[in-house]
Design a protein around this motif. Structure first.
Motif, PDB file in Angstrom:
ATOM      1  N   ASP A 429     -10.315   5.729  -8.435  1.00 23.06           N
ATOM      2  CA  ASP A 429      -9.490   6.932  -8.639  1.00 23.06           C
ATOM      3  C   ASP A 429      -9.121   7.500  -7.278  1.00 23.06           C
ATOM      4  O   ASP A 429      -9.994   7.965  -6.540  1.00 23.06           O
ATOM      5  CB  ASP A 429     -10.267   7.967  -9.458  1.00 23.06           C
ATOM      6  N   VAL A 430      -7.818   7.453  -6.938  1.00 20.34           N
ATOM      7  CA  VAL A 430      -7.341   8.026  -5.677  1.00 20.34           C
ATOM      8  C   VAL A 430      -7.222   9.536  -5.843  1.00 20.34           C
ATOM      9  O   VAL A 430      -6.781  10.031  -6.886  1.00 20.34           O
ATOM     10  CB  VAL A 430      -5.981   7.408  -5.283  1.00 20.34           C
ATOM     11  N   ALA A 431      -7.628  10.280  -4.799  1.00 19.91           N
ATOM     12  CA  ALA A 431      -7.644  11.737  -4.857  1.00 19.91           C
ATOM     13  C   ALA A 431      -6.240  12.309  -4.669  1.00 19.91           C
ATOM     14  O   ALA A 431      -5.975  13.058  -3.737  1.00 19.91           O
ATOM     15  CB  ALA A 431      -8.592  12.300  -3.807  1.00 19.91           C
ATOM     16  N   ASP A 432      -5.305  11.931  -5.514  1.00 19.93           N
ATOM     17  CA  ASP A 432      -3.944  12.452  -5.481  1.00 19.93           C
ATOM     18  C   ASP A 432      -3.220  11.894  -6.696  1.00 19.93           C
ATOM     19  O   ASP A 432      -3.784  11.116  -7.474  1.00 19.93           O
ATOM     20  CB  ASP A 432      -3.240  12.030  -4.186  1.00 19.93           C
ATOM     21  N   LYS A 433      -1.965  12.281  -6.867  1.00 20.75           N
ATOM     22  CA  LYS A 433      -1.146  11.781  -7.970  1.00 20.75           C
ATOM     23  C   LYS A 433       0.211  11.376  -7.418  1.00 20.75           C
ATOM     24  O   LYS A 433       0.564  11.677  -6.278  1.00 20.75           O
ATOM     25  CB  LYS A 433      -0.974  12.836  -9.067  1.00 20.75           C
ATOM     26  N   GLY A 434       0.978  10.698  -8.259  1.00 20.00           N
ATOM     27  CA  GLY A 434       2.337  10.355  -7.884  1.00 20.00           C
ATOM     28  C   GLY A 434       2.417   9.167  -6.938  1.00 20.00           C
ATOM     29  O   GLY A 434       1.522   8.321  -6.850  1.00 20.00           O
ATOM     30  N   ILE A 435       3.527   9.115  -6.191  1.00 16.12           N
ATOM     31  CA  ILE A 435       3.816   7.964  -5.334  1.00 16.12           C
ATOM     32  C   ILE A 435       2.790   7.795  -4.218  1.00 16.12           C
ATOM     33  O   ILE A 435       2.345   6.671  -3.960  1.00 16.12           O
ATOM     34  CB  ILE A 435       5.247   8.091  -4.786  1.00 16.12           C
ATOM     35  N   PRO A 436       2.351   8.870  -3.483  1.00 16.97           N
ATOM     36  CA  PRO A 436       1.333   8.647  -2.441  1.00 16.97           C
ATOM     37  C   PRO A 436       0.061   8.016  -2.999  1.00 16.97           C
ATOM     38  O   PRO A 436      -0.491   7.098  -2.383  1.00 16.97           O
ATOM     39  CB  PRO A 436       1.076  10.058  -1.905  1.00 16.97           C
ATOM     40  N   ALA A 437      -0.397   8.479  -4.144  1.00 20.15           N
ATOM     41  CA  ALA A 437      -1.598   7.900  -4.730  1.00 20.15           C
ATOM     42  C   ALA A 437      -1.358   6.451  -5.158  1.00 20.15           C
ATOM     43  O   ALA A 437      -2.232   5.588  -5.010  1.00 20.15           O
ATOM     44  CB  ALA A 437      -2.049   8.733  -5.933  1.00 20.15           C
ATOM     45  N   ALA A 438      -0.170   6.154  -5.675  1.00 25.29           N
ATOM     46  CA  ALA A 438       0.130   4.791  -6.099  1.00 25.29           C
ATOM     47  C   ALA A 438       0.126   3.834  -4.898  1.00 25.29           C
ATOM     48  O   ALA A 438      -0.371   2.701  -4.995  1.00 25.29           O
ATOM     49  CB  ALA A 438       1.484   4.750  -6.800  1.00 25.29           C
ATOM     50  N   LEU A 439       0.680   4.271  -3.761  1.00 24.39           N
ATOM     51  CA  LEU A 439       0.674   3.430  -2.568  1.00 24.39           C
ATOM     52  C   LEU A 439      -0.751   3.201  -2.064  1.00 24.39           C
ATOM     53  O   LEU A 439      -1.119   2.085  -1.672  1.00 24.39           O
ATOM     54  CB  LEU A 439       1.535   4.065  -1.479  1.00 24.39           C
TER      55      LEU A 439
END
Length: 760
Positions: A429-439
């Motif tokens: 689980d990356v501590a963010d959402k959207g495109i930055p987290a997807a990258l």
């Protein structure tokens, strides 16, 4: 009218609240004053009664040793104390004191104020059988008796008795009679306000004194008596609330010390609030007139102000129809209406430009949506399929699910096979959402797949990924990740966590949390360590790994899904289906009224144990690190290999390699720990023999040394990386080494020639 109505409502509400606040303060002040009146009256009564008690006690202490002085002493006491209605010194008949005194004198005050004396011993009714005498003998410190009405004097009297002592024994009683006429004078001296009244009541509920004279000597109402005997209202000492004949009355009482009497003050609530209510009525009348004048002023002002707004409203309707070419009325004033007219004209000119900008923005939004769809497809392509079945031996089955909260998200899962019959799986689980987290998620999966082949444990894999993610991580992004290595033959599993939630394990038992000790999230600390948990899956066990989008899903009441519900729902799941789909649907149903607020990733691994049960023979030993136990273990291994039909050449190779390694463990690896333990696990498959050695010695990697030069005296080689380790590498098909806080771990594989078509 609306302004007037709103102002009226505010005025009435604020007036009511103010009245309640002031009323409470007035009530509290009245309670303090009434309590002070009651306390003052009680003190006055107590002062008069103390004079009586002191007189009786002093006489008892003097007459006790001097009975002959009884007659003059009580006569003088009566003459000096007008509150006394009668005073007697009664002796116990037959005692020496009675014989010495010769009589039991009694002095009474006549209606004209004169004093009359008589001998109580000559009364028709023996005084020594009366209640006041019998009780008085036991009152060495004095005591009051109940109030009684004198038939001869037609007045209420009360008596106080104190025993006379001689040589430690009671020889008689000094008894003082007191009239209660002075109580009325005390009540009148309290100067109560008109409407309030005071009264004194005894323990039998009889009025001893009352502002209403006809009530004196009569019993009070039972409701009043019950109220006085009840606890006081909270926050108000000695305060009682009473509804009496439709009127609300507050009663404040004070006990009179030394007696069982109470002095009470009754104050009608109407009297307390009268002045406040009159003041507020005057304020309400004045406020109503003020509101009426205010309404007229507001009405005239608003009508003049709104007239120009009618023209602007007509022009606004033209704008709504798309007509932007029109003229506005000339601005004559520079007030708010004039400013609004200028602003409306400016809006008309800018609206056309804005409509053109909106058209361009809509095209950009369509292009961005298309790009997000492509990004979602790319992200999905990085993930393996949602279902995996071990095709070789059907030992395990895996299900996975990913539901981003947006088009793309930061949750991830992945799995892939590794050498030596190991299967790697992970959920993060990356501590963010959207495109930055997807990258960042794509980078994490790419690093995991690239470095997994160089890692011997999930702990080491997390360390390698963490070191790469920490580099050039200026935005301090991080990812929580739980990684596991599964031995697909034996079911042994090793787990390591980087800040991730603990997984759930269930099968033939209720779902429970696995106690995985977590290290920090990846991407924050380059030198972070990640403890491991080792366990073995049993047939029918299912391991569930998830992200916090499951437990933190919220419903309309903002109540989280939570870990307890997760365990409960898994306990109701039938093992035959897909647990990730079951749980995802349950979370979606739970949060139906609130929507998905975070990404959700699920991975469930079910251990069937088919291959091990049907095709393998297994040996699992743990023994002390001594040569005797080593050779016993070698004998067990050779016997198990023989029983499994392994050819003699392969049996000799296995024994030679294990003997070389375990003897080295005894002589070198466990030299600093004589109580060390060696673990040996051997699995016999159709195509190979798998061996795992574990010992608690110092770290030593046999793979770090190259092959020795086969020259010179080989028999004398005893340096690191010598001939023994060379034979180990040569005779085993595969050799892997790892080290962690539990010690050294060696995995060996010996190929069985039958897999090449040769018989055993």
């Amino acid at each position: 009218m609306w302004v007037l109505a709103g102002a009226t409502l505010v005025f009435v509400a604020s007036g009511y609240l103010l009245f309640r606040m002031v009323g409470q303060q007035v009530l509290q002040q009245a309670q303090r004053e009434s309590g002070a009146w009651a306390s003052q009256g009680s003190s006055l009564v107590q002062e008069r009664l103390d004079n009586i008690t002191n007189t009786a006690r002093v006489l008892a202490s003097i007459i006790g040793p001097r009975p002959l002085d009884a007659k003059p002493l009580i006569h003088d006491a009566m003459a000096g104390n007008p509150d006394l209605a009668g005073l007697a010194a009664a002796f116990v008949p037959g005692r020496p004191a009675a014989r010495e005194a010769g009589q039991s004198p009694f002095v009474g005050r006549q209606s004209d104020g004169s004093l009359a004396m008589r001998d109580l011993a000559k009364d028709a009714q023996p005084y020594w059988n009366t209640a006041w005498f019998q009780r008085g003998l036991a009152c060495s410190q004095g005591c009051w008796h109940e109030v009684f009405r004198s038939q001869s004097r037609h007045r209420l009297l009360v008596s106080y008795s104190s025993s006379m002592q001689a040589d430690g024994a009671a020889i008689g009683v000094v008894n003082a009679d007191v009239t209660l006429d002075w109580l009325q004078g005390i009540l009148q001296s309290m100067q109560l306000p008109a409407g309030a009244h005071a009264f004194v009541i005894d323990q039998q509920g009889m009025y001893l004194a009352n502002d209403t004279m006809e009530r004196v000597g009569k019993k009070a109402d039972n409701t009043l008596l019950d109220l006085l005997n009840a606890p006081s209202l909270k926050g108000h000492a000695n305060a009682h609330e009473l509804d009496q004949q439709g009127a609300h009355v507050w009663i404040y009482d004070e006990p009179i010390n030394g007696t069982q009497w109470k002095l009470a003050v009754a104050v009608p609530e109407e009297l307390i609030y009268a002045q406040v209510r009159d003041a507020f009525v005057a304020v309400l009348v004045l406020g109503a007139l003020t509101l009426l004048i205010l309404g007229l002023i507001v009405m005239v002002t608003i009508r003049r102000t709104l007239a120009p707004l009618g023209v602007l409203a007509e022009r606004a309707e033209q704008v709504s129809r798309g007509a932007l070419d029109f003229a506005l009325p000339r601005v004559r004033r520079h007030d708010e209406i004039g400013r609004l007219t200028h602003a409306f004209d400016k809006m008309r000119r800018e609206l056309a430009a804005h409509l053109e900008e909106l058209t361009r923005f809509a095209r950009e939004q369509a292009r961005l949506a298309s790009e997000l769809d492509i990004a979602q497809q790319i992200q999905t392509a990085l993930l393996p399929g949602p279902h995996y079945l071990d095709a070789r031996c059907h030992n395990f089955e895996l299900y996975a699910a990913l539901k981003p909260a947006r088009s793309v998200g930061g949750d991830l899962y992945s799995y892939f096979m590794l050498p030596s019959q190991r299967f790697c799986f992970m959920v993060g689980d990356v501590a963010d959402k959207g495109i930055p987290a997807a990258l960042f998620m794509a980078r994490t999966i790419t690093l995991a797949k690239a470095m997994a082949s160089h890692a011997q444990s999930p702990q080491q894999l997390l360390q390698l990924i963490n070191q790469e993610l920490c580099r050039n991580n200026d935005n301090c992004m991080f990812v929580t990740l739980l990684c596991g290595f599964l031995d697909v033959v034996t079911g042994h599993m090793t787990l390591a966590s980087a800040g991730h939630d603990p997984p759930v394990l269930w099968g033939n038992h209720a779902p429970t949390w696995l106690p995985v000790t977590s290290g920090p999230a990846l991407g924050l600390d380059e030198d972070a360590a990640f403890p491991v948990l080792r366990t073995r899956l049993r047939p029918g066990d299912t391991l569930l790994v998830y992200t916090d989008g499951v437990t933190e899903a919220a419903n309309e009441a903002l109540e989280h899904y939570g870990g307890e519900r997760l365990l409960a729902r898994l306990g109701q799941f039938q093992q035959s289906g897909d647990p990730t789909q079951f749980l995802a649907e349950d979370v979606e149903s739970y949060a139906a009224g609130y929507g998905q607020s975070d990404d959700i990733a699920l991975l469930a691994l079910r251990w069937n144990h088919v291959g091990l049960e049907d095709e393998t023979s297994m040996l699992d030993l743990a023994f002390p690190a001594t040569l005797e136990k080593v050779f016993d273990a070698l004998d067990h291994c050779e016997k198990r290999l023989h029983d499994a039909g392994i050819r003699s050449g392969l049996r000799d190779d296995v024994r030679l390699v294990l003997e070389e390694l375990m003897v080295n463990m005894v002589h070198h690896g466990c030299s600093g720990n004589p109580a060390g333990c060696i673990g040996l696990r051997m699995m016999i498959l159709e195509e190979a023999v798998l061996v795992e050695l574990n010992h608690e010695g110092a770290p030593f990697d046999p793979l770090q040394f190259g092959a020795p030069a086969l020259t010179g005296d080989l028999a004398d080689r005893n340096d690191d990386g010598g001939l023994g380790l060379h034979l180990v590498r040569a005779m085993s098909s595969e050799l892997n080494y790892t080290h962690d806080e539990y010690g050294n771990h060696l995995q060996l594989r010996f190929a069985n020639p039958t897999e090449h078509g040769h018989g055993t």
